[in-house]
Design a protein around this motif. Structure first.
Motif, PDB file in Angstrom:
ATOM      1  N   GLN A 150       0.859  -1.180   0.000  1.00  0.00           N
ATOM      2  CA  GLN A 150       0.000   0.000   0.000  1.00  0.00           C
ATOM      3  C   GLN A 150       0.899   1.235   0.000  1.00  0.00           C
ATOM      4  O   GLN A 150       1.892   1.289   0.735  1.00  0.00           O
ATOM      5  CB  GLN A 150      -0.913  -0.001   1.224  1.00  0.00           C
ATOM      6  CG  GLN A 150      -2.008   1.033   1.114  1.00  0.00           C
ATOM      7  CD  GLN A 150      -3.018   0.921   2.239  1.00  0.00           C
ATOM      8  OE1 GLN A 150      -2.691   1.195   3.390  1.00  0.00           O
ATOM      9  NE2 GLN A 150      -4.221   0.491   1.903  1.00  0.00           N
ATOM     10  N   ALA A 151       0.551   2.218  -0.824  1.00  0.00           N
ATOM     11  CA  ALA A 151       1.388   3.416  -0.958  1.00  0.00           C
ATOM     12  C   ALA A 151       0.555   4.592  -1.437  1.00  0.00           C
ATOM     13  O   ALA A 151      -0.566   4.430  -1.926  1.00  0.00           O
ATOM     14  CB  ALA A 151       2.530   3.151  -1.935  1.00  0.00           C
ATOM     15  N   THR A 152       1.146   5.767  -1.330  1.00  0.00           N
ATOM     16  CA  THR A 152       0.561   6.980  -1.890  1.00  0.00           C
ATOM     17  C   THR A 152       1.670   7.766  -2.564  1.00  0.00           C
ATOM     18  O   THR A 152       2.850   7.424  -2.454  1.00  0.00           O
ATOM     19  CB  THR A 152      -0.178   7.820  -0.823  1.00  0.00           C
ATOM     20  OG1 THR A 152      -0.987   8.792  -1.499  1.00  0.00           O
ATOM     21  CG2 THR A 152       0.779   8.512   0.133  1.00  0.00           C
ATOM     22  N   SER A 153       1.287   8.837  -3.276  1.00  0.00           N
ATOM     23  CA  SER A 153       2.270   9.653  -3.995  1.00  0.00           C
ATOM     24  C   SER A 153       1.575  10.914  -4.498  1.00  0.00           C
ATOM     25  O   SER A 153       0.377  11.107  -4.311  1.00  0.00           O
ATOM     26  CB  SER A 153       2.826   8.884  -5.198  1.00  0.00           C
ATOM     27  OG  SER A 153       1.808   8.714  -6.188  1.00  0.00           O
TER      28      SER A 153
ATOM     29  N   GLU B  34      -2.425  11.323   3.719  1.00  0.00           N
ATOM     30  CA  GLU B  34      -1.218  12.134   3.902  1.00  0.00           C
ATOM     31  C   GLU B  34       0.023  11.298   4.185  1.00  0.00           C
ATOM     32  O   GLU B  34       1.126  11.681   3.802  1.00  0.00           O
ATOM     33  CB  GLU B  34      -1.410  13.210   4.963  1.00  0.00           C
ATOM     34  CG  GLU B  34      -1.580  12.723   6.368  1.00  0.00           C
ATOM     35  CD  GLU B  34      -1.734  13.852   7.379  1.00  0.00           C
ATOM     36  OE1 GLU B  34      -1.668  15.038   7.021  1.00  0.00           O
ATOM     37  OE2 GLU B  34      -1.918  13.523   8.557  1.00  0.00           O
ATOM     38  N   VAL B  35      -0.156  10.178   4.869  1.00  0.00           N
ATOM     39  CA  VAL B  35       0.970   9.272   5.092  1.00  0.00           C
ATOM     40  C   VAL B  35       0.422   7.850   5.102  1.00  0.00           C
ATOM     41  O   VAL B  35      -0.642   7.592   5.662  1.00  0.00           O
ATOM     42  CB  VAL B  35       1.754   9.599   6.386  1.00  0.00           C
ATOM     43  CG1 VAL B  35       0.938   9.357   7.630  1.00  0.00           C
ATOM     44  CG2 VAL B  35       3.066   8.843   6.449  1.00  0.00           C
ATOM     45  N   VAL B  36       1.126   6.956   4.420  1.00  0.00           N
ATOM     46  CA  VAL B  36       0.736   5.555   4.362  1.00  0.00           C
ATOM     47  C   VAL B  36       1.930   4.734   4.846  1.00  0.00           C
ATOM     48  O   VAL B  36       3.046   4.887   4.347  1.00  0.00           O
ATOM     49  CB  VAL B  36       0.341   5.130   2.926  1.00  0.00           C
ATOM     50  CG1 VAL B  36       0.040   3.644   2.862  1.00  0.00           C
ATOM     51  CG2 VAL B  36      -0.853   5.947   2.444  1.00  0.00           C
ATOM     52  N   ILE B  37       1.664   3.878   5.834  1.00  0.00           N
ATOM     53  CA  ILE B  37       2.712   3.019   6.381  1.00  0.00           C
ATOM     54  C   ILE B  37       2.330   1.574   6.085  1.00  0.00           C
ATOM     55  O   ILE B  37       1.266   1.118   6.486  1.00  0.00           O
ATOM     56  CB  ILE B  37       2.864   3.231   7.900  1.00  0.00           C
ATOM     57  CG1 ILE B  37       3.188   4.702   8.194  1.00  0.00           C
ATOM     58  CG2 ILE B  37       3.940   2.303   8.462  1.00  0.00           C
ATOM     59  CD1 ILE B  37       3.074   5.076   9.655  1.00  0.00           C
ATOM     60  N   ASP B  38       3.184   0.886   5.351  1.00  0.00           N
ATOM     61  CA  ASP B  38       2.981  -0.532   5.043  1.00  0.00           C
ATOM     62  C   ASP B  38       4.274  -1.253   5.425  1.00  0.00           C
ATOM     63  O   ASP B  38       5.242  -1.269   4.651  1.00  0.00           O
ATOM     64  CB  ASP B  38       2.658  -0.723   3.561  1.00  0.00           C
ATOM     65  CG  ASP B  38       2.373  -2.178   3.208  1.00  0.00           C
ATOM     66  OD1 ASP B  38       2.777  -3.091   3.974  1.00  0.00           O
ATOM     67  OD2 ASP B  38       1.760  -2.426   2.161  1.00  0.00           O
ATOM     68  N   GLY B  39       4.299  -1.782   6.630  1.00  0.00           N
ATOM     69  CA  GLY B  39       5.527  -2.419   7.113  1.00  0.00           C
ATOM     70  C   GLY B  39       6.639  -1.401   7.215  1.00  0.00           C
ATOM     71  O   GLY B  39       6.491  -0.369   7.869  1.00  0.00           O
TER      72      GLY B  39
ATOM     73  N   LYS C 183       2.779  14.982  -0.734  1.00  0.00           N
ATOM     74  CA  LYS C 183       3.162  16.337  -1.151  1.00  0.00           C
ATOM     75  C   LYS C 183       3.758  17.115   0.018  1.00  0.00           C
ATOM     76  O   LYS C 183       3.707  16.662   1.168  1.00  0.00           O
ATOM     77  CB  LYS C 183       1.932  17.069  -1.677  1.00  0.00           C
ATOM     78  CG  LYS C 183       0.794  17.119  -0.664  1.00  0.00           C
ATOM     79  CD  LYS C 183      -0.482  17.656  -1.274  1.00  0.00           C
ATOM     80  CE  LYS C 183      -1.610  17.555  -0.246  1.00  0.00           C
ATOM     81  NZ  LYS C 183      -2.874  17.917  -0.797  1.00  0.00           N
ATOM     82  N   PRO C 184       4.282  18.321  -0.252  1.00  0.00           N
ATOM     83  CA  PRO C 184       4.876  19.117   0.817  1.00  0.00           C
ATOM     84  C   PRO C 184       3.936  19.360   2.012  1.00  0.00           C
ATOM     85  O   PRO C 184       4.407  19.372   3.157  1.00  0.00           O
ATOM     86  CB  PRO C 184       5.260  20.430   0.125  1.00  0.00           C
ATOM     87  CG  PRO C 184       5.558  20.012  -1.283  1.00  0.00           C
ATOM     88  CD  PRO C 184       4.530  18.940  -1.572  1.00  0.00           C
TER      89      PRO C 184
ATOM     90  N   ALA D  76       5.982  10.047  11.079  1.00  0.00           N
ATOM     91  CA  ALA D  76       5.990   8.611  10.755  1.00  0.00           C
ATOM     92  C   ALA D  76       7.415   8.068  10.684  1.00  0.00           C
ATOM     93  O   ALA D  76       7.700   6.976  11.188  1.00  0.00           O
ATOM     94  CB  ALA D  76       5.244   8.362   9.442  1.00  0.00           C
ATOM     95  N   VAL D  77       8.314   8.818  10.070  1.00  0.00           N
ATOM     96  CA  VAL D  77       9.711   8.378   9.949  1.00  0.00           C
ATOM     97  C   VAL D  77      10.361   8.307  11.328  1.00  0.00           C
ATOM     98  O   VAL D  77      11.020   7.316  11.675  1.00  0.00           O
ATOM     99  CB  VAL D  77      10.508   9.298   8.993  1.00  0.00           C
ATOM    100  CG1 VAL D  77      11.995   8.954   9.018  1.00  0.00           C
ATOM    101  CG2 VAL D  77       9.961   9.210   7.574  1.00  0.00           C
TER     102      VAL D  77
END
Length: 182
Positions: free
Chosen positions: A127-130, A149-154, A161-162, A171-172
């Motif tokens: 799962q991702a976004t961009s 706004e943020v997608v976390i998959d493992g 976007k900015p 998240a990071v």
């Protein structure tokens, strides 16, 4: 605020990076105590952009060819249009992305940076976004694309976007905190 003094983060960028997508995550990581290394094609200063206009420059710490992914805990990929488009043509940049994913290390990509994930063939089934203009590329590479706004998959963290940078940074940093505790 987390103490990330043991965290070693690699950022990849070249000319055409989105200014805020490099400088803001980098500063958030430095403020949390992380060691951040910026690698590029060469060590000449690279040119950022903001809204299509030239912005700040930064001098990379090292080159792609000098990177040993075993030395890092996470990889952060800023967007911009030109930056990931140039980097995805660099064999070593794609190898670096692949090595981080194979080792199940944190990989965080924002805006157009998922182009590097696509080139490394690491998004199938994830799962991702961009940025909207590359979502079809992600889908064609097998990703389950969502608009958040943020997608976390493992180990994979993506943002659009900015405007998403605060959520991306959180998240990071949270992923690194968890990684260092485990």
């Amino acid at each position: 605020m987390a103490d990330l003094s043991q965290a070693r983060v690699l950022m990849l960028a070249t000319d055409g990076f989105e200014n805020d997508e490099l400088f803001l995550p980098r500063q958030a990581l430095l403020d949390a105590g992380a060691q951040v290394t910026l690698a590029s094609i060469k060590t000449d200063p690279i040119q950022g952009e903001k809204a299509g206009e030239k912005a700040d420059t930064i001098t990379p710490d090292t080159t792609l060819d000098e990177i040993d992914t075993d030395d890092f805990d996470a990889l952060v990929l800023p967007g911009g249009v030109g930056n990931p488009d140039k980097l995805r043509m660099e064999e070593r940049a794609i190898e670096i992305v692949s090595e981080f994913m194979e080792d199940d290390k944190i990989v965080a990509a924002i805006c157009h940076a998922p182009w590097l994930l696509i080139e490394a063939d690491v998004v199938d089934g994830r799962q991702a976004t961009s940025w909207p203009s590359i979502r079809t590329d992600l889908e064609n590479a097998g990703a389950d694309v969502v608009d958040e706004e943020v997608v976390i998959d493992g180990n994979l963290i993506t943002s659009r976007k900015p405007d998403d940078i605060p959520a991306f940074n959180r998240a990071v940093i949270e992923a690194l905190e968890k990684e260092l505790v485990d």
